[in-house]
Design an enzyme around this catalytic site. Structure first.
Site, PDB file in Angstrom:
ATOM      1  N   CYS A 155       1.078  -1.699  -0.095  1.00  0.00           N
ATOM      2  CA  CYS A 155       0.204  -0.346   0.222  1.00  0.00           C
ATOM      3  C   CYS A 155       1.316   1.192  -0.100  1.00  0.00           C
ATOM      4  O   CYS A 155       1.318   0.967  -1.104  1.00  0.00           O
ATOM      5  CB  CYS A 155      -1.039  -0.091   1.265  1.00  0.00           C
ATOM      6  SG  CYS A 155      -2.725   0.797   0.859  1.00  0.00           S
ATOM      7  N   HIS A 156       0.836   1.891   1.326  1.00  0.00           N
ATOM      8  CA  HIS A 156       1.949   2.886   1.540  1.00  0.00           C
ATOM      9  C   HIS A 156       3.006   3.035   1.739  1.00  0.00           C
ATOM     10  O   HIS A 156       4.563   4.092   2.299  1.00  0.00           O
ATOM     11  CB  HIS A 156       0.908   4.084   1.919  1.00  0.00           C
ATOM     12  CG  HIS A 156      -0.481   4.830   1.516  1.00  0.00           C
ATOM     13  ND1 HIS A 156      -1.425   3.891   1.296  1.00  0.00           N
ATOM     14  CD2 HIS A 156      -0.710   5.768   0.458  1.00  0.00           C
ATOM     15  CE1 HIS A 156      -2.482   4.580   0.632  1.00  0.00           C
ATOM     16  NE2 HIS A 156      -1.516   5.519  -0.097  1.00  0.00           N
ATOM     17  N   GLU A 197      -6.032   7.498  -3.986  1.00  0.00           N
ATOM     18  CA  GLU A 197      -6.182   8.748  -3.493  1.00  0.00           C
ATOM     19  C   GLU A 197      -7.484   9.989  -4.129  1.00  0.00           C
ATOM     20  O   GLU A 197      -8.231  10.556  -2.956  1.00  0.00           O
ATOM     21  CB  GLU A 197      -5.104   9.637  -3.271  1.00  0.00           C
ATOM     22  CG  GLU A 197      -3.648   8.162  -3.617  1.00  0.00           C
ATOM     23  CD  GLU A 197      -4.094   8.235  -1.720  1.00  0.00           C
ATOM     24  OE1 GLU A 197      -4.348   8.048  -0.884  1.00  0.00           O
ATOM     25  OE2 GLU A 197      -2.538   7.827  -1.639  1.00  0.00           O
TER      26      GLU A 197
END
Length: 239
Positions: free
Chosen positions: A139-140, A171
């Protein structure tokens, strides 16, 4: 020397307001829980560490769409192995990287805040990589690769490699771009370009999708946390 069958899952220690300032972001719970379960089942000893030794649970990650059933029961049980290790994790500066064969960067949007400057977590990842171990993120989590140099080449660790991570499209879909920009945060796709990596993604923003590039393994979103960890085990166990 065989690598230790031991994995370190890194945790974001940051938190911030999100969703028009109404909720809090921090650790996305299943992005730590799912790899924890997969790695444990494969016979790894699994530990957690954050830059400060602390964490905040992400609001979104506690909603029923993302946390339910057995995962929810594990999270709610403060005496579960997962919660005990998470709630008592050390600071990254107190961790001996040579004890580990796997680094797995869990995330949550908050990782965009602290991972790029989390020098002690980055040092652990770089050491594990230099020792021939597997480095992974979900993910991030690729925010950990910001300015992370491979000690064996003095080049960015992800330069010339394929990675995935949370999409910029997602996002926008979540309507949080303005808030992320207010953090001065570099998004995963932007980081990939700056560090000389090739960014890949699944067709859908919530598709289970991961990329294996040698010992570097990355997953796109929370739905990919388990499959990414399974690919980590397969790669680690390759002769």
């Amino acid at each position: 020397m065989p690598l230790p069958r031991r994995a370190l899952i890194s945790i974001t220690s940051a938190n911030a307001k999100l969703f028009q300032g109404t909720e809090i972001t921090g650790l996305f719970i299943t992005e730590a829980l799912h790899p924890f379960n997969v790695l444990k089942a494969a016979g790894f000893e699994v530990d957690f560490a954050s830059e400060t030794g602390t964490y905040t649970a992400d609001w979104l990650s506690q909603q029923p769409d993302f946390l339910n059933g057995e995962d929810l029961a594990t999270w709610n049980d403060v005496n579960s192995d997962f919660r005990k290790k998470l709630d008592n994790m050390p600071k990254a500066s107190d961790v001996d990287a040579s004890n580990y064969g796997v680094f797995y960067a869990s995330a949550g949007h908050a990782a965009l805040i602290d991972y790029p400057t989390a020098k002690n977590l980055q040092k652990i990842a770089a050491t594990i990589w230099a020792n021939g171990g597997v480095v992974s993120s979900v993910c991030h989590g690729p925010a950990i690769f910001a300015d992370l140099i491979d000690p064996t080449t003095n080049e960015p660790l992800i330069k010339g490699k394929k990675i995935t991570g949370f999409t910029t499209e997602a996002e926008h879909t979540m309507k949080i771009m303005d808030e992320l920009r207010s953090w001065k945060a570099e998004l995963v796709e932007e980081l990939a370009v700056r560090m000389g990596a090739t960014y890949e993604r699944g067709a859908g923003i919530w598709d289970d999708f991961h990329v294996v590039d040698g010992r570097l393994i990355t997953g796109q979103n929370p739905q990919s946390a388990a499959s990414t960890a399974k690919a980590v085990v397969e790669t680690f166990d390759k002769p």
